[in-house]
Write an enzyme that holds these catalytic residues in place. Structure first.
Site, PDB file in Angstrom:
ATOM      1  N   GLN A   1       9.708  16.231  11.420  1.00 18.37           N
ATOM      2  CA  GLN A   1       8.706  15.167  11.522  1.00 18.37           C
ATOM      3  C   GLN A   1       7.332  15.729  11.820  1.00 18.37           C
ATOM      4  O   GLN A   1       6.312  15.203  11.349  1.00 18.37           O
ATOM      5  CB  GLN A   1       9.104  14.173  12.610  1.00 18.37           C
ATOM      6  CG  GLN A   1      10.246  13.249  12.233  1.00 18.37           C
ATOM      7  CD  GLN A   1       9.943  12.400  11.026  1.00 18.37           C
ATOM      8  OE1 GLN A   1      10.575  12.559   9.973  1.00 18.37           O
ATOM      9  NE2 GLN A   1       9.008  11.490  11.142  1.00 18.37           N
TER      10      GLN A   1
ATOM     11  N   GLU B   1       9.363   5.609  17.428  1.00 21.09           N
ATOM     12  CA  GLU B   1       9.548   5.150  16.048  1.00 21.09           C
ATOM     13  C   GLU B   1      10.939   5.546  15.542  1.00 21.09           C
ATOM     14  O   GLU B   1      11.693   4.720  15.031  1.00 21.09           O
ATOM     15  CB  GLU B   1       8.470   5.770  15.163  1.00 21.09           C
ATOM     16  CG  GLU B   1       8.609   5.419  13.691  1.00 21.09           C
ATOM     17  CD  GLU B   1       7.671   6.213  12.804  1.00 21.09           C
ATOM     18  OE1 GLU B   1       7.435   5.771  11.666  1.00 21.09           O
ATOM     19  OE2 GLU B   1       7.190   7.283  13.223  1.00 21.09           O
ATOM     20  N   HIS B   2      11.256   6.824  15.633  1.00 17.23           N
ATOM     21  CA  HIS B   2      12.588   7.331  15.290  1.00 17.23           C
ATOM     22  C   HIS B   2      13.231   7.859  16.576  1.00 17.23           C
ATOM     23  O   HIS B   2      12.639   8.698  17.257  1.00 17.23           O
ATOM     24  CB  HIS B   2      12.503   8.484  14.287  1.00 17.23           C
ATOM     25  CG  HIS B   2      11.703   8.186  13.055  1.00 17.23           C
ATOM     26  ND1 HIS B   2      10.360   8.533  12.931  1.00 17.23           N
ATOM     27  CD2 HIS B   2      12.049   7.579  11.894  1.00 17.23           C
ATOM     28  CE1 HIS B   2       9.926   8.156  11.739  1.00 17.23           C
ATOM     29  NE2 HIS B   2      10.930   7.577  11.090  1.00 17.23           N
TER      30      HIS B   2
ATOM     31  N   TYR C   1       0.862  -1.182   0.000  1.00 18.14           N
ATOM     32  CA  TYR C   1       0.000   0.000   0.000  1.00 18.14           C
ATOM     33  C   TYR C   1       0.897   1.231   0.000  1.00 18.14           C
ATOM     34  O   TYR C   1       1.761   1.389   0.862  1.00 18.14           O
ATOM     35  CB  TYR C   1      -0.941   0.034   1.206  1.00 18.14           C
ATOM     36  CG  TYR C   1      -1.895   1.206   1.095  1.00 18.14           C
ATOM     37  CD1 TYR C   1      -3.012   1.114   0.268  1.00 18.14           C
ATOM     38  CD2 TYR C   1      -1.649   2.402   1.753  1.00 18.14           C
ATOM     39  CE1 TYR C   1      -3.865   2.195   0.115  1.00 18.14           C
ATOM     40  CE2 TYR C   1      -2.501   3.487   1.600  1.00 18.14           C
ATOM     41  CZ  TYR C   1      -3.609   3.379   0.773  1.00 18.14           C
ATOM     42  OH  TYR C   1      -4.444   4.447   0.593  1.00 18.14           O
TER      43      TYR C   1
ATOM     44  N   ASN D   1      -3.456   5.879   6.402  1.00 19.51           N
ATOM     45  CA  ASN D   1      -4.212   6.651   7.395  1.00 19.51           C
ATOM     46  C   ASN D   1      -4.956   5.707   8.346  1.00 19.51           C
ATOM     47  O   ASN D   1      -4.777   4.493   8.319  1.00 19.51           O
ATOM     48  CB  ASN D   1      -5.150   7.632   6.705  1.00 19.51           C
ATOM     49  CG  ASN D   1      -6.197   6.938   5.832  1.00 19.51           C
ATOM     50  OD1 ASN D   1      -6.484   5.753   5.996  1.00 19.51           O
ATOM     51  ND2 ASN D   1      -6.760   7.681   4.899  1.00 19.51           N
TER      52      ASN D   1
ATOM     53  N   GLN E   1     -10.699   0.316   0.866  1.00 15.40           N
ATOM     54  CA  GLN E   1     -11.101  -0.509  -0.279  1.00 15.40           C
ATOM     55  C   GLN E   1      -9.887  -1.143  -0.965  1.00 15.40           C
ATOM     56  O   GLN E   1      -9.987  -2.239  -1.517  1.00 15.40           O
ATOM     57  CB  GLN E   1     -11.948   0.285  -1.272  1.00 15.40           C
ATOM     58  CG  GLN E   1     -11.306   1.511  -1.883  1.00 15.40           C
ATOM     59  CD  GLN E   1     -11.557   2.767  -1.072  1.00 15.40           C
ATOM     60  OE1 GLN E   1     -11.769   2.716   0.132  1.00 15.40           O
ATOM     61  NE2 GLN E   1     -11.523   3.913  -1.741  1.00 15.40           N
TER      62      GLN E   1
ATOM     63  N   GLU F   1      -0.566 -37.916  28.517  1.00 12.49           N
ATOM     64  CA  GLU F   1      -1.504 -36.858  28.105  1.00 12.49           C
ATOM     65  C   GLU F   1      -2.860 -37.426  27.680  1.00 12.49           C
ATOM     66  O   GLU F   1      -3.788 -36.664  27.384  1.00 12.49           O
ATOM     67  CB  GLU F   1      -0.895 -36.058  26.952  1.00 12.49           C
ATOM     68  CG  GLU F   1       0.343 -35.253  27.370  1.00 12.49           C
ATOM     69  CD  GLU F   1       1.084 -34.647  26.187  1.00 12.49           C
ATOM     70  OE1 GLU F   1       0.767 -35.014  25.031  1.00 12.49           O
ATOM     71  OE2 GLU F   1       1.974 -33.799  26.409  1.00 12.49           O
TER      72      GLU F   1
ATOM     73  N   ASP G   1      14.375   8.558   6.099  1.00 13.35           N
ATOM     74  CA  ASP G   1      13.068   8.706   5.456  1.00 13.35           C
ATOM     75  C   ASP G   1      13.191   8.641   3.934  1.00 13.35           C
ATOM     76  O   ASP G   1      12.288   8.149   3.254  1.00 13.35           O
ATOM     77  CB  ASP G   1      12.435  10.039   5.845  1.00 13.35           C
ATOM     78  CG  ASP G   1      11.583   9.951   7.088  1.00 13.35           C
ATOM     79  OD1 ASP G   1      11.410   8.836   7.612  1.00 13.35           O
ATOM     80  OD2 ASP G   1      11.091  11.005   7.542  1.00 13.35           O
TER      81      ASP G   1
ATOM     82  N   HIS H   1      -1.840 -40.253  19.193  1.00 14.33           N
ATOM     83  CA  HIS H   1      -0.433 -39.852  19.165  1.00 14.33           C
ATOM     84  C   HIS H   1       0.469 -41.028  19.568  1.00 14.33           C
ATOM     85  O   HIS H   1       1.504 -41.292  18.952  1.00 14.33           O
ATOM     86  CB  HIS H   1      -0.182 -38.693  20.138  1.00 14.33           C
ATOM     87  CG  HIS H   1      -0.667 -37.362  19.661  1.00 14.33           C
ATOM     88  ND1 HIS H   1      -1.992 -37.080  19.450  1.00 14.33           N
ATOM     89  CD2 HIS H   1       0.018 -36.217  19.367  1.00 14.33           C
ATOM     90  CE1 HIS H   1      -2.111 -35.816  19.046  1.00 14.33           C
ATOM     91  NE2 HIS H   1      -0.900 -35.271  18.987  1.00 14.33           N
TER      92      HIS H   1
ATOM     93  N   SER I   1       3.313   9.320  12.908  1.00 17.80           N
ATOM     94  CA  SER I   1       4.764   9.308  13.026  1.00 17.80           C
ATOM     95  C   SER I   1       5.228   9.836  14.382  1.00 17.80           C
ATOM     96  O   SER I   1       4.511  10.584  15.059  1.00 17.80           O
ATOM     97  CB  SER I   1       5.385  10.145  11.906  1.00 17.80           C
ATOM     98  OG  SER I   1       6.787   9.993  11.898  1.00 17.80           O
TER      99      SER I   1
ATOM    100  N   HIS J   1       4.692  16.205   9.138  1.00 17.59           N
ATOM    101  CA  HIS J   1       4.034  15.062   8.498  1.00 17.59           C
ATOM    102  C   HIS J   1       2.525  15.109   8.681  1.00 17.59           C
ATOM    103  O   HIS J   1       1.752  14.864   7.747  1.00 17.59           O
ATOM    104  CB  HIS J   1       4.539  13.748   9.111  1.00 17.59           C
ATOM    105  CG  HIS J   1       5.664  13.130   8.363  1.00 17.59           C
ATOM    106  ND1 HIS J   1       5.579  12.755   7.051  1.00 17.59           N
ATOM    107  CD2 HIS J   1       6.930  12.811   8.759  1.00 17.59           C
ATOM    108  CE1 HIS J   1       6.730  12.227   6.660  1.00 17.59           C
ATOM    109  NE2 HIS J   1       7.568  12.254   7.688  1.00 17.59           N
TER     110      HIS J   1
END
Length: 431
Positions: free
Chosen positions: A255, A323-324, A129, A210, A187, A411, A357, A416, A233, A258
């Site tokens: 950042q 994250e960073h 994506y 998103n 979608q 068991e 990045d 088995h 981010s 963003h």
């Protein structure tokens, strides 16, 4: 100055506290996404077409980008932009190839006649994506498509919003996408997860998006794999008195632009640096072209935390698991070795997040919202399976069958027990 961050009252103090919590109620998003997924699963292309018109205002007769359209997008690409894109692709490819070289097949014989191992198998078909966003993020397709091609996936399918900049199509093409579709949002995730008349069903879906894309990935996970669930981010800087407030503020705002929900922060042991950085952020916002977004991010989710000592700074950083994570200390390499939780680590003042990045080669699709406590980011290993195998000589059966028979009996698993015993019993029979 306000109260200390939760759980750190004895060792830390807010110099600048966030005004809001990044975690928000996603109930409405979840319900809408569930409807989109159900409709695409039931109706295929018709539902994709309907939701593309509703959400993206795009009326498309066909979704796939044709070879001629791919070439046209490539021809339109500014020569310098193409050269910069190919520079980034080469770096990401080289790093992915080096990483793949560390993932080796295995064959061992732990006891005589018992052979165990694993194979490294590329995932057959993956979906990438590629978010559209407010700007043409040319690095986005590189990070999700190139590692898949390096890993040896048979097919990499890319989906990007129909209103994405045409340069993004060129980016997908240069990165090696086998097929490109102009479908965005939930979608797109549904189409790749379930398959439609036009879009092939994939085995795993990669890439950020998103809130609707993220929720769609969460809901389709199971029969279809996903790389991770990514929130807005994040960037944090850990710094001592050697830190440069101008550099730190610049990286935080880099950042913050963003998204209005980006989380940015400084963790430091030096009060003077903390206060100077707050002033420097406010100063730089006065002339930043993207200040409308960055200022809202800073106001709502920005934080500057003063720590009592280095140990407290490390503890709070590992709690955030950013994250960073940038390290601006007098001994950045030594300090970096003490850190455990982060998406990607940027050691020393020269290592700005922007380089990762865009083009240095490490992947920018990284864990957010604390996920760095248990996982790393997207990498070439995300595109392969480590699948085990075993085979036994007769002498291995003689060694493993008796304890397997006894354990199965304890068991209460008679089937088995019989499956283990029949092979052991045949060893006793004359040839």
């Amino acid at each position: 100055m306000t109260d200390a961050p939760h759980g750190f009252s004895e060792t830390t103090t807010y110099i600048k506290a966030p005004a809001r919590d990044q975690i928000t109620d996603s109930g409405d998003v979840a319900g809408l996404v569930a409807r989109v997924l159900a409709d695409v699963r039931a109706e295929g292309d018709a539902a994709v077409r309907r939701y593309s018109a509703q959400f993206d205002k795009a009326e498309l007769d066909r979704f796939e980008v044709s070879p001629a359209e791919r070439q046209a997008a490539l021809d339109e690409l500014d020569p310098q932009t193409r050269a910069d894109t190919e520079f980034a692709i080469d770096n990401v490819r080289r790093f992915a190839e080096a990483q793949l070289g560390t993932i080796l097949p295995l064959e061992i014989e732990p006891i005589p006649g018992l052979h165990l191992g694993h194979r490294v198998i590329p995932i057959d078909r993956v979906g990438a994506y590629v978010p559209g966003g407010r700007f043409p993020l040319l690095s986005a397709p590189i990070m999700t498509i190139v590692p898949g091609k390096v890993a040896g996936c048979a097919e990499v399918v890319a989906c990007l919003p129909p209103n994405a900049h045409r340069a993004m199509i060129a980016g997908c093409h240069l990165s090696g996408a086998d097929r490109i579709f102009r479908i965005g949002g939930a979608q797109a995730i549904a189409a790749m997860a379930y398959g439609t008349e036009s879009v092939p069903q994939v085995n795993k879906i990669m890439g950020p998006g998103n809130a609707f894309v993220n929720e769609a990935k969460r809901q389709v996970f199971g029969p279809v794999g996903i790389d991770q669930l990514a929130g807005p981010s994040e960037i944090f800087v850990v710094a001592d008195a050697s830190g440069d407030p101008e550099l730190i503020a610049c990286d935080l705002l880099g950042q913050a632009e963003h998204d209005v929900r980006t989380r940015v922060g400084l963790i430091t042991t030096d009060r003077a640096l903390a206060e100077a950085t707050v002033r420097e952020v406010e100063r730089q916002l006065q002339t930043l072209a993207t200040a409308k977004v960055a200022a809202e991010s800073w106001e709502n989710y920005g934080e500057v935390v003063l720590c009592a000592d280095e140990a407290a700074m490390i503890a709070y950083s590992d709690f955030v698991a950013a994250e960073h994570l940038q390290v601006h200390t007098a001994d950045p390499h030594g300090f970096a070795k003490k850190l455990r939780n982060y998406g990607s680590l940027f050691i020393g003042e020269n290592a700005s997040v922007v380089y990762s990045d865009k083009n240095v080669g490490t992947n920018h699709t990284l864990p957010t919202m604390g996920a760095g406590r248990y996982t790393g980011g997207l990498w070439v290993g995300s595109y392969v399976k480590i699948a085990t195998h075993q085979w036994l000589e007769d002498k291995a059966v003689a060694a493993v069958a008796p304890p397997a028979i006894r354990q199965s009996g304890s068991e209460g698993l008679e089937g088995h027990q019989k499956a283990a015993a029949i092979r052991f019993d045949r060893l006793k029979q004359p040839a």
